[in-house]
Design an enzyme around this catalytic site. Structure first.
Site, PDB file in Angstrom:
ATOM      1  N   ASN A   1       0.850  -1.189   0.000  1.00  0.00           N
ATOM      2  CA  ASN A   1       0.000   0.000   0.000  1.00  0.00           C
ATOM      3  C   ASN A   1       0.886   1.240   0.000  1.00  0.00           C
ATOM      4  O   ASN A   1       2.110   1.127  -0.038  1.00  0.00           O
ATOM      5  CB  ASN A   1      -0.959  -0.019   1.199  1.00  0.00           C
ATOM      6  CG  ASN A   1      -0.217  -0.083   2.520  1.00  0.00           C
ATOM      7  OD1 ASN A   1       0.587   0.791   2.839  1.00  0.00           O
ATOM      8  ND2 ASN A   1      -0.486  -1.130   3.304  1.00  0.00           N
TER       9      ASN A   1
ATOM     10  N   PHE B   1      -4.869   2.436  14.750  1.00  0.00           N
ATOM     11  CA  PHE B   1      -5.099   3.447  13.727  1.00  0.00           C
ATOM     12  C   PHE B   1      -6.104   2.882  12.729  1.00  0.00           C
ATOM     13  O   PHE B   1      -6.093   1.676  12.447  1.00  0.00           O
ATOM     14  CB  PHE B   1      -3.798   3.802  12.999  1.00  0.00           C
ATOM     15  CG  PHE B   1      -3.046   4.951  13.621  1.00  0.00           C
ATOM     16  CD1 PHE B   1      -2.922   6.161  12.961  1.00  0.00           C
ATOM     17  CD2 PHE B   1      -2.450   4.819  14.862  1.00  0.00           C
ATOM     18  CE1 PHE B   1      -2.231   7.217  13.527  1.00  0.00           C
ATOM     19  CE2 PHE B   1      -1.754   5.860  15.451  1.00  0.00           C
ATOM     20  CZ  PHE B   1      -1.640   7.064  14.768  1.00  0.00           C
TER      21      PHE B   1
END
Length: 408
Positions: free
Chosen positions: A214, A329
């Protein structure tokens, strides 16, 4: 107004248009009680005169590395060590590059290389120069070495462009410096605590030359690790592949895959704090031992995805080694807060930090972040459009407050 009484500041003025603000900066520092000595570069002297800086500082202004008078007793060494702090303002792209690479070709850079005192810089340059990868890499390298960075601000520039790159105003620099001295003298509230932080992406191999990944840069996770270390914590940073220098004073464990990251996290336990800032790949494939070949007319190979281990959920599980405070997160592209609230409950973590990573925000790979902090006690906070370092500082302060005041 915080005092700088008794503090000795060595101010290095480099060659940017913002140098015209430095007489006011000297005045602001002195009105708080600091003594200021100035090193003026050749470029800086194009914008402000030595006589002006001498008048406002009431001290000699130093310019020449080859001065027979000043250098007869190795004056650059004395300059570099006679102050409590070295402040570079304005810090141009040029002097930042020379600092990062250890060049010493004039009095200013020689002083910077010879000093054993803390160094702070206030960047000032055109927005394109500031955003250039070389400048960002130099700033990251200096920050990793412990150099403090003040700003820059967003705003209109002398060149007519607008954006980040304006030097922070003299009054704000003086306030920052006074706050910095106060922070150095303050107790470190996380001394004796072990913080485990994950950062960056993971790379899940498809074959020896391809992988699933990513866009995470690791900037936020690395900043969190540095901020926790600054508050006295012993920090273990488990990082996927990133192009960032290791934060100063932090033990870094480099990994590649999600499975390796989980193994490294388990090996680092016990910990008091766990901050899962890494953008871990959700899936992996059974990697081929050799490069997969393109088959003419045969279509692409079928890739069967398997779920990766859930690091946040695993370390959130109640057990003898569960960290006291687990912070996750949530990187989302829509319905950010709603998804984050649900994720906190699903994973079992104490807090979750939600951030919008849709392409328009520039969060992935960028230097700024807008986050929403959600706690188990129902309290929520929105921190809008901050530098990732500021997000990290606020999060570290909140974590410290948890351990001091028991706020869950």
């Amino acid at each position: 107004m915080q005092s700088l009484a008794g503090r000795r500041v060595l101010l290095i003025v480099a060659g940017g248009i913002a140098a015209f603000k430095t007489p006011d900066l000297v005045r602001r520092l002195r009105e708080r009680g600091a003594s200021v000595r100035v090193v003026l570069t050749d470029g800086g002297a194009q914008f402000v005169t030595p006589l002006t800086l001498q008048a406002v500082s009431e001290d000699t202004v130093y310019q020449d590395l080859w001065s027979l008078t000043d250098e007869s007793a190795m004056g650059h060494i004395q300059l570099s060590r006679s102050a409590d702090v070295v402040l570079v303002a304005p810090a141009t792209a040029n002097i930042l590059a020379r600092m990062a690479h250890g060049l010493a070709d004039d009095l200013a850079t020689t002083v910077l290389l010879a000093t054993d005192k803390p160094v702070l810089v206030a960047p000032a340059m055109n927005v394109r120069m500031y955003e250039h990868p070389a400048t960002q890499a130099n700033l990251a390298l200096l920050a990793a070495r412990g150099v403090g960075i003040i700003g820059p601000d967003d705003g209109a520039m002398a060149c007519g462009e607008y954006g980040p790159g304006r030097m922070v105003e003299p009054l704000s620099i003086a306030d920052h410096l006074a706050g910095w001295f106060a922070a150095q003298a303050a107790p470190k509230p996380l001394v004796g605590r072990h913080a485990l932080v994950t950062s960056g992406p993971t790379h899940e191999p498809i074959d020896p030359v391809r992988y699933i990944a990513n866009r995470s840069s690791g900037k936020q996770g690395h900043a969190v690790a540095a901020a926790l270390a600054a508050l006295g914590a012993r920090v273990t940073l488990v990082s996927g592949p990133v192009r960032l220098p290791d934060p100063a004073g932090v033990n870094v464990v480099a990994v590649e895959t999600a499975s390796e990251m989980l193994t490294a996290c388990r090996a680092a336990l016990p910990a008091d704090i766990f901050v899962a800032a890494a953008a871990v790949a959700d899936w992996r494939v059974e990697a081929a031992g050799q490069k997969l070949k393109k088959r003419d007319g045969g279509g692409p190979p079928a890739l069967t995805l398997t779920e990766n281990p859930d690091i946040l959920a695993t370390l959130s599980t109640t057990g003898p080694y569960r960290p006291e405070l687990v912070v996750g997160f949530a990187a989302e592209t829509n319905d950010v807060v709603a998804y984050a609230r649900a994720k906190r409950l699903r994973k079992g973590c104490d807090w979750i930090v939600a951030n919008d990573v849709s392409p328009a925000t520039g969060t992935f790979g960028g230097d700024r972040n807008s986050v929403h902090v959600i706690r188990a006690d129902g309290t929520e906070e929105a921190w809008e459009n901050l530098a990732k370092t500021e997000v990290a500082s606020r999060l570290a302060a909140a974590i410290s407050n948890h351990f001091v005041n028991g706020k869950k």
